[in-house]
Design an enzyme around this catalytic site. Structure first.
Site, mmCIF file in Angstrom:
data_model
loop_
_atom_site.group_PDB
_atom_site.id
_atom_site.type_symbol
_atom_site.label_atom_id
_atom_site.label_comp_id
_atom_site.label_asym_id
_atom_site.label_seq_id
_atom_site.Cartn_x
_atom_site.Cartn_y
_atom_site.Cartn_z
ATOM 1 N N GLY A 262 -12.579 57.959 109.190
ATOM 2 C CA GLY A 262 -11.559 58.091 108.147
ATOM 3 C C GLY A 262 -11.431 59.540 107.732
ATOM 4 O O GLY A 262 -11.277 60.428 108.563
ATOM 5 N N ASP A 263 -11.521 59.783 106.436
ATOM 6 C CA ASP A 263 -11.430 61.164 105.920
ATOM 7 C C ASP A 263 -12.798 61.664 105.463
ATOM 8 O O ASP A 263 -12.900 62.508 104.590
ATOM 9 C CB ASP A 263 -10.420 61.239 104.785
ATOM 10 C CG ASP A 263 -10.828 60.446 103.552
ATOM 11 O OD1 ASP A 263 -11.663 59.523 103.688
ATOM 12 O OD2 ASP A 263 -10.329 60.743 102.464
#
Length: 133
Positions: free
Chosen positions: A50-51
């Site tokens: 993800g981030d």
């Protein structure tokens, strides 16, 4: 002494929600490039998913140096994503833990994660330091 750092992008969900996943992918590429440019020789950066990113900061003399590296990473991400033309402001928050003898890697990472979430709760775009006792 090595110190783990955890980083999350601030504003990333808004990029995906308003501009779509291809734009989010471009932001991730820019953030990863900024991360690679900001770390020092010997540091080990990684994308967790993800981030979420992590860096093992090698040969850090003290907490100030660890925080300075994390601040440089945050500034680099902000500048690089902004210069890419992304209309959504994207930043980063970080948590750094001081390595204390006797703590295993899993505990160190968990403490860095907790420091990261304190950073986000305190207003994002900053570094929180966890000094393990």
């Amino acid at each position: 002494m090595a110190r783990p750092a955890r980083l999350d992008l601030d504003g990333f969900k808004q990029v995906n929600d308003t501009l779509g996943h291809p734009a989010g992918d471009r932001v991730l590429v820019e953030a990863a490039g900024a991360l690679r440019a900001a770390v020092r020789a010997g540091d080990l950066p990684a994308r967790l998913g993800g981030d979420e990113f992590a860096v093992l900061l090698a040969d850090v003399r003290d907490e100030r140096e660890a925080v300075a590296v994390a601040d440089r990473i945050i500034a680099g991400i902000v500048a690089r994503v902004a210069s890419s033309g992304c209309p959504v402001r994207v930043g980063a928050s970080a948590g750094v833990v001081v390595r204390t003898p006797g703590l295993d890697d899993e505990t160190m990472f968990r403490l860095a994660d907790a420091a990261l979430y304190r950073s986000k709760a305190a207003g994002k775009g900053r570094v929180e330091l966890h000094v393990a006792a």
